[in-house]
Design an enzyme around this catalytic site. Structure first.
Site, PDB file in Angstrom:
ATOM      1  N   LYS A 161      19.666  39.098   1.031  1.00 39.15           N
ATOM      2  CA  LYS A 161      20.964  38.525   1.408  1.00 39.15           C
ATOM      3  C   LYS A 161      22.104  39.498   1.172  1.00 39.15           C
ATOM      4  CE  LYS A 161      20.663  33.479   1.272  1.00 39.15           C
ATOM      5  NZ  LYS A 161      21.350  32.271   0.791  1.00 39.15           N
ATOM      6  N   LYS A 173      10.747  34.415   8.828  1.00 40.15           N
ATOM      7  CA  LYS A 173      10.838  32.998   8.461  1.00 40.15           C
ATOM      8  C   LYS A 173      11.764  32.256   9.424  1.00 40.15           C
ATOM      9  CE  LYS A 173      13.517  31.457   5.078  1.00 40.15           C
ATOM     10  NZ  LYS A 173      14.164  30.833   3.901  1.00 40.15           N
ATOM     11  N   LYS A 214      17.915  28.757   9.251  1.00 45.18           N
ATOM     12  CA  LYS A 214      19.138  28.256   9.879  1.00 45.18           C
ATOM     13  C   LYS A 214      20.140  29.379  10.110  1.00 45.18           C
ATOM     14  CE  LYS A 214      20.038  26.146   5.390  1.00 45.18           C
ATOM     15  NZ  LYS A 214      19.773  24.878   4.720  1.00 45.18           N
TER      16      LYS A 214
HETATM   17  P1  AMP Z   1      17.159  26.680   2.389  1.00 39.78           P
HETATM   18  O1  AMP Z   1      17.293  26.265   3.807  1.00 39.78           O
HETATM   19  O2  AMP Z   1      16.945  28.152   2.250  1.00 39.78           O
HETATM   20  O3  AMP Z   1      18.214  26.105   1.496  1.00 39.78           O
HETATM   21  O4  AMP Z   1      15.799  26.051   1.897  1.00 39.78           O
HETATM   22  C1  AMP Z   1      15.633  24.718   1.489  1.00 39.78           C
HETATM   23  C2  AMP Z   1      14.181  24.406   1.260  1.00 39.78           C
HETATM   24  O5  AMP Z   1      13.468  24.505   2.496  1.00 39.78           O
HETATM   25  C3  AMP Z   1      13.474  25.357   0.294  1.00 39.78           C
HETATM   26  O6  AMP Z   1      12.514  24.625  -0.447  1.00 39.78           O
HETATM   27  C4  AMP Z   1      12.807  26.335   1.198  1.00 39.78           C
HETATM   28  O7  AMP Z   1      11.675  26.929   0.599  1.00 39.78           O
HETATM   29  C5  AMP Z   1      12.411  25.438   2.377  1.00 39.78           C
HETATM   30  N1  AMP Z   1      12.347  26.218   3.607  1.00 39.78           N
HETATM   31  C6  AMP Z   1      13.382  26.812   4.260  1.00 39.78           C
HETATM   32  N2  AMP Z   1      12.947  27.460   5.356  1.00 39.78           N
HETATM   33  C7  AMP Z   1      11.590  27.276   5.396  1.00 39.78           C
HETATM   34  C8  AMP Z   1      10.564  27.709   6.284  1.00 39.78           C
HETATM   35  N3  AMP Z   1      10.823  28.441   7.351  1.00 39.78           N
HETATM   36  N4  AMP Z   1       9.294  27.320   6.014  1.00 39.78           N
HETATM   37  C9  AMP Z   1       9.012  26.565   4.939  1.00 39.78           C
HETATM   38  N5  AMP Z   1       9.936  26.131   4.056  1.00 39.78           N
HETATM   39  C10 AMP Z   1      11.210  26.482   4.273  1.00 39.78           C
END
Ligand code: AMP
Ligand code: TRP
Length: 346
Positions: free
Chosen positions: A126, A209, A212
């Site tokens: 990041k 990955k 968003k």
């Molecule tokens: P974030 O969107 O980074 O705040 O992630 C929130 C939760 O969603 C965390 O537990 C991440 O590990 C999970 N997460 C986000 N993107 C993915 C993805 N592409 N595949 C699996 N889990 C995800």
């Protein structure tokens, strides 16, 4: 089982408690749903105490427009509720309403070492070459995450694969605190990373990955996409020219194929082998429509319910407020005892 808030002598004696959180820093993706929210809902069924948080204080480690932050906080709460989190069975709240997170976060800033934080891959990704311009909060973020978990003595933390390192850091912080102060006060929390979709990949690039923050909207399925958009994104998803294999080994070195099969398996609540037993030998032209139908069938009711809930923001705020009150009741005695251990006069 004894109450975790009472005195424990060893981490093995902690009452089982689940904590997890998601940042309200943009729309929810299929990755968030399969990697996190769906599994939060599944864990709620086990009769264990579950706390799920909208981590708004994490979100501001990068700039957030205040009005957008408010909307995204309610939208994420609506996503939790629409996916099946039940505020009677789980404690749902936003982080900033429970000040104990920030207070314990400060203490952990004084336990965690610079070297540990420097090794965090999410920080390196990041901040990148612009580390000089990144906020201090972005660097310290994993220690606030440790506080989120440990201020409840949570023993289990369901997350996607990308968060494993942060939960391991949480264990390091707990162990160092316990060691430095000669106590067995904080448990060594376990990451729970299970299922076929712990790492949902981009639809445009099987090595990245699904996120968003990806500039390409075609790379992800958003929880709010309508049926046509979902079908179109899946139709255009990158694949290879081969037919689908009959068993899991055949997906080796085929990241895009593996990703689509994993998504199917997670949505259908089947194993990858079960899915391949049905679709092995199919071309993507046959498999993709099956996948879009399944995705639409599972996601449309959730996005419909999210839209309905968003029409009554006051009700969402009420649920978050009640959750925060219940969360504080658990966190306050744990923080008070922490201050005592550290030597603060109260
Ligand atoms: P974030 O969107 O980074 O705040 O992630 C929130 C939760 O969603 C965390 O537990 C991440 O590990 C999970 N997460 C986000 N993107 C993915 C993805 N592409 N595949 C699996 N889990 C995800
Ligand atoms: N860091 C997590 C993410 O970016 C969100 C998060 C903050 C979290 N605090 C947490 C997840 C505590 C689990 C437990 O996805």
């Amino acid at each position: 089982m004894t109450d975790a808030v009472q005195t424990q002598s060893s981490p093995g004696e902690f009452k089982q408690r689940v904590f997890s959180g998601i940042q309200p820093s943009g729309g929810l993706t299929l990755g968030n749903y399969l990697g996190a929210i769906k599994r939060f809902v599944d864990m709620q069924e086990n009769g264990i105490e579950t706390l799920y948080c909208v981590v708004d204080m994490h979100a501001i480690t990068v700039w957030q427009d205040p009005a957008a932050l408010r909307r995204q906080t309610r939208e994420l709460a609506a996503g939790y509720l629409a996916a099946g989190l039940d505020p009677a069975r789980s404690i749902l709240f936003n982080q900033s309403q429970v000040s104990q997170h920030a207070e314990l976060g400060w203490i952990f800033n004084c336990v965690a070492r610079m070297g540990w934080m420097n090794r965090m891959t999410q920080w390196k990704d990041k901040a990148g070459k612009n580390a000089e311009k990144a906020s201090l909060g972005l660097f310290a973020y994993p220690s606030l995450m440790a506080a989120d978990i440990l201020v409840y003595h949570a023993t289990h933390v369901p997350v996607g694969e990308d968060q494993k390192q942060h939960v391991e850091l949480t264990r390091d912080i707990a162990a160092k605190f316990n060691h430095d102060y000669g106590v067995d006060f904080f448990p060594l929390s376990e990451p729970v990373i299970e299922g076929a979709a712990t790492r949902v990949m981009s639809l445009r690039d099987g090595s990245k990955k699904m996120s968003k923050s990806d500039p390409s909207d075609a790379s992800r399925i958003n929880m709010t996409d309508d049926a046509d958009t979902i079908a179109q994104k899946i139709r255009k998803a990158k694949t290879d020219p081969e037919a689908l294999p009959g068993e899991t080994e055949g997906l080796k070195d085929r990241p895009e194929a593996r990703n689509l099969v994993n998504i199917y398996a997670a949505l259908a609540e089947q194993s990858v082998d079960q899915v391949l037993a049905q679709v092995g030998g199919q071309q993507f032209s046959q498999f993709k429509p099956l996948l879009s139908d399944l995705a639409v069938a599972k996601l449309a009711p959730i996005s419909g319910e999210m839209a309905r809930l968003m029409q009554d923001p006051a009700e969402i705020d009420r649920i978050l407020g009640q959750g925060a009150e219940r969360a504080r009741a658990i966190a306050a005695p744990i923080l008070a005892r922490t201050y005592e251990i550290v030597g603060m006069i109260r």
